[in-house]
Design a protein around this motif. Structure first.
Motif, short mmCIF file in Angstrom:
data_model
loop_
_atom_site.label_atom_id
_atom_site.label_comp_id
_atom_site.label_asym_id
_atom_site.label_seq_id
_atom_site.Cartn_x
_atom_site.Cartn_y
_atom_site.Cartn_z
N ARG A 162 46.84 26.74 51.41
CA ARG A 162 45.41 26.79 51.08
C ARG A 162 44.75 28.03 51.66
N ALA A 163 45.12 28.39 52.89
CA ALA A 163 44.55 29.60 53.51
C ALA A 163 44.98 30.85 52.75
N LEU A 164 46.24 30.88 52.32
CA LEU A 164 46.74 32.04 51.57
C LEU A 164 46.02 32.19 50.25
N ARG A 165 45.84 31.09 49.52
CA ARG A 165 45.17 31.16 48.22
C ARG A 165 43.74 31.63 48.36
N VAL A 205 40.02 36.50 47.60
CA VAL A 205 38.96 37.43 47.99
C VAL A 205 39.07 38.75 47.23
N PHE A 206 40.30 39.15 46.93
CA PHE A 206 40.53 40.44 46.27
C PHE A 206 40.43 40.35 44.75
N ILE A 244 45.30 43.94 41.70
CA ILE A 244 46.09 43.18 40.73
C ILE A 244 47.00 42.16 41.40
N VAL A 245 47.06 42.14 42.72
CA VAL A 245 47.88 41.16 43.43
C VAL A 245 47.42 39.73 43.12
#
Length: 308
Positions: free
Chosen positions: A130-133, A138-139, A184-185
């Protein structure tokens, strides 16, 4: 079946490419006549008219378009008003620099996205996932020109680690590559993660778990194999997008590629160069999509049912 599909896609690609050629001609001819720039403020109206006639701008628009198409078919893309060279030669001299930047950014973004997607799937619905998503999100939609300026401010001004312009040393590639790769990540991460999650929910994966295979083995040996098709299609789309969208980043970093070239060509109303750039970018985009479709058709038998 394969040849029929390729022929159909090739016909569609040619129609799209013709549309891009027509649009490039229309846009460049709406800007104005080249004599307005080439002549300077001291040229008389008669001299301007003579110069426009010499360049073929005294003819009706449809006649000019017909001549334009005929010239393209014969490989004549016109002459650059500034350098007096063939327009396609001017474009091709800068294209390798753009390809170096775009391919580096795409490889970096794909590697980061794949690693993050694998980590997310292996820890799905956990705190780390969840933290990673949220962090990757944000980007999403971050303007690359703003990111480029922030990277220059941080890594060239505040912490003078990397050069911020030109292409005079390998280190100069780092900042523009990051400015193009980071936005694009999130897109690649979401698609890779979604495809992996879809595979991990299949019945054959449950059977592997029942046989005692570890989650890591299932992801690396079977999950990644099943996302090759979507990954190829996404890579082709992103590559075409990056080539077309390199304008802003190349301008910010003074990168000697086609993005920087098109800005200077538009400012100088160097119509032949602008048209050649639009055609090259469109041809790349169309060709990449065609190749991606054929590759997916060859490596993934499931897609052949839809083309039968």
């Amino acid at each position: 079946m394969l040849y029929r599909y390729v022929g159909s896609r090739l016909g569609q690609s040619l129609i799209v490419l013709f549309g891009a050629v027509a649009i490039s001609f229309a846009l460049t001819n709406l800007i104005g006549k080249p004599a307005d720039v080439l002549g300077g403020p001291f040229m008389t109206a008669e001299q301007r008219a003579a110069l426009n006639a010499q360049l073929g701008y005294d003819q009706p628009l449809l006649a000019r378009f017909g001549n334009f198409i005929v010239n393209l078919v014969t490989g004549d893309f016109g002459v650059s008003y500034r350098s007096n060279e063939n327009a396609m030669t001017v474009v091709m001299s800068t294209l390798p620099n753009t390809l170096v930047l775009v391919l580096s950014a795409l490889l970096l973004a794909s590697a980061i996205s794949l690693v993050l997607a694998i980590f997310s799937v292996r820890h799905r619905e956990g705190v780390a996932d969840r933290a990673l998503r949220r962090s990757v999100g944000v980007f999403q939609g971050m303007p690359n020109f703003w990111l480029a300026l922030m990277l220059i401010l941080l890594l060239s001004v505040q912490i003078p680690l990397l050069p911020s312009f030109g292409f005079y040393e390998p280190a100069a590639l780092v900042l523009p590559m990051l400015a193009m790769a980071i936005p694009i990540v999130p897109i690649q991460f979401r698609i890779f993660r979604g495809q992996l999650l879809d595979v991990m929910g299949k019945n054959f994966v449950e059977a592997m778990r029942a046989r005692g295979l570890s989650e890591r083995s299932i992801v690396y040996r079977h999950g990644l194999r099943n996302i090759v098709g979507p990954a190829v299609t996404l890579t082709a789309l992103q590559l075409g997008y990056l080539i077309g969208g390199s304008l802003v980043v190349e301008t910010v970093f003074s990168w000697p590629g086609i993005g920087n070239l098109v800005v200077s060509a538009v400012q100088a109303r160097d119509f032949a160069v602008v048209q050649a750039i639009i055609i090259v970018v469109a041809a790349f985009y169309v060709l990449l999509n065609l190749v991606a479709d054929v590759v997916v058709l060859l490596i993934d038998p499931r897609t052949r049912k839809g083309t039968a």
